[in-house]
Scaffold this active site. Structure first.
Site, PDB file in Angstrom:
ATOM      1  N   CYS A 120       0.260  -1.052  -0.526  1.00 44.62           N
ATOM      2  CA  CYS A 120       0.620   0.357  -0.248  1.00 44.62           C
ATOM      3  C   CYS A 120       1.398   1.292  -0.362  1.00 44.62           C
ATOM      4  CB  CYS A 120      -0.717   0.003   1.159  1.00 44.62           C
ATOM      5  SG  CYS A 120      -2.188  -1.033   0.566  1.00 44.62           S
ATOM      6  N   TYR A 149      -3.336   4.655   5.357  1.00 48.37           N
ATOM      7  CA  TYR A 149      -2.251   2.861   5.977  1.00 48.37           C
ATOM      8  C   TYR A 149      -1.214   3.088   5.405  1.00 48.37           C
ATOM      9  CZ  TYR A 149      -1.690  -2.045   5.733  1.00 48.37           C
ATOM     10  OH  TYR A 149      -0.759  -2.817   6.215  1.00 48.37           O
ATOM     11  N   GLU A 191     -12.153  -8.376   6.902  1.00 50.80           N
ATOM     12  CA  GLU A 191     -11.321  -9.089   6.398  1.00 50.80           C
ATOM     13  C   GLU A 191     -11.365  -8.680   4.780  1.00 50.80           C
ATOM     14  OE1 GLU A 191     -13.690  -9.068   7.713  1.00 50.80           O
ATOM     15  OE2 GLU A 191     -15.480  -9.566   6.208  1.00 50.80           O
ATOM     16  N   THR A 219      -7.300  -5.876 -10.568  1.00 54.85           N
ATOM     17  CA  THR A 219      -6.362  -6.964 -10.379  1.00 54.85           C
ATOM     18  C   THR A 219      -5.328  -6.923  -8.937  1.00 54.85           C
ATOM     19  OG1 THR A 219      -4.257  -5.854 -11.389  1.00 54.85           O
ATOM     20  CG2 THR A 219      -5.691  -7.024 -12.736  1.00 54.85           C
TER      21      THR A 219
END
Ligand code: NAD
Length: 322
Positions: A120, A149, A191, A219
């Site tokens: 990320c 994040y 999750e 993707t």
């Protein structure tokens, strides 16, 4: 006997890592806000503690460890990270954990410290084409992660590197790309895509429908937990202080992942595409550098990991564990 500390040992990767280190003969202390959810920890000693708090960090790190694995973070899947409303807590909590643990590791004179960063951190501009995302390590700068994040992860990478330069702390950094497998969060909002799709497919009646956020053409690549553990251990042992990608190069659309899950379940379901948080359009690990530095890279096909993960999620559902 070598001593290891696993921060975040109550979580998905931390729980698996404790088991791996025990199998390798380490004495292991785990620390986390909570015990592992799905199976008891294998740690020799498990400290319940808040790693944002200096005093609790001192208690958990009351001695030097040969190896420290810092995996604790305020963490979740797209539904948590991209929602917007969790940004302040994510940044505040994870930055504090890293600041406290790293300083303490330096003060008590621990050996190596491993930091779990994330894909990320990569700039959103290089991940707009779902067919050709660019995630090689040097492309991280000029920085432009698409989530807070990711910004916290990048900031923390830099603190670890600064401690390495200024204090000689022996730092290892991996940028994980979507790790999945049994004993991971599979419901409740934190999750990630593989576990969420396993749950949706397992819950749906034959001939029913599942929902996917976006058009399903975004993707990603997904790394099975066993390969993640292998990579963590190899990176820790290697002479590589700069961040390395740790992920799979097998790219799949989210629609493709859903179809794979249905095939494993032996179910025919239709897919409804709904608006929802998606993150970047395309992302996959670029393993050129890890292969160059370690002579190794992950190679397990996605389907092999999904073949293990789906039955585990199904079993959790059937046992009513949520
Ligand atoms: P996880 O959420 O299962 O584990 C993180 C653990 O940290 C949790 O058990 C949580 O209770 C603990 N924790 C949070 N705040 C704490 C605090 N203040 N004090 C003590 N413990 C605290 O996540 P995971 O999937 O096991 O990820 C482990 C690490 O890898 C995280 O740093 C995460 O950001 C990174 N990562 C994971 C992935 C992935 O796909 N799983 C991808 C990229 C990066």
């Amino acid at each position: 006997m070598k001593k290891a500390l696993v921060c975040g040992a109550g979580g998905f990767i931390g729980g698996h890592l404790v088991r791996r280190l025990k199998a390798e003969g380490f004495w292991v202390r785990g620390v986390d806000l909570k015990h592992p959810e799905f199976t008891p920890s294998m740690a020799d000693d498990f400290v319940i503690g808040d790693l944002r708090e200096a005093l609790q960090v001192q208690q958990a790190m009351d001695q030097p460890f040969d190896e420290i694995y810092q995996l604790a973070a305020d963490m979740g899947g797209a539904g948590y990270i991209f929602a917007g409303e969790n940004d302040a807590e994510i940044m505040h909590n994870s930055a504090l954990i890293n600041l406290q643990v790293l300083r303490r590791a330096q003060l008590v004179g621990s050996g190596r410290i491993f930091y779990s960063s994330s894909a990320c951190i990569y700039p959103a501009r290089n991940q707009e084409d779902p067919g050709h995302p660019d995630c090689h390590e040097a492309s991280a700068y000029p920085a432009a992660p698409d989530s807070e994040y990711g910004w916290e992860k990048l900031f923390s990478e830099r603190i670890y590197q600064a401690f390495s330069r200024n204090h000689g702390t022996q730092v290892r950094i991996a940028r994980f790309h979507n790790v999945f497998g049994p004993f991971g969060t599979w419901c409740g909002g934190k999750e990630k895509a593989p576990a969420a799709l396993c749950r949706k497919v397992a819950e749906a009646p034959e001939g029913g429908e599942i929902e996917i956020w976006g058009d399903g053409l975004q993707t990603r690549s997904f790394l099975y937990i066993d390969e993640c553990l292998e990579g963590i251990r190899r990176i820790m042992d290697a002479d590589a202080c700069d961040p390395l990608n740790l992920g799979s190069e097998e790219m799949v659309t989210i629609r493709g992942l859903a179809e794979m899950t249905m095939a494993i379940a032996g179910k025919r379901l239709s897919i409804r595409y709904i608006p929802g948080p998606q993150g970047v359009r395309g992302r996959r690990s670029d393993n050129t550098l890890i292969e160059e530095k370690l002579g190794w890279k992950p190679s397990m096909p996605l389907i092999e990991g999904m073949n293990v993960t789906y039955p585990w999620v199904l079993d959790q559902l059937e046992k009513g564990r949520f």
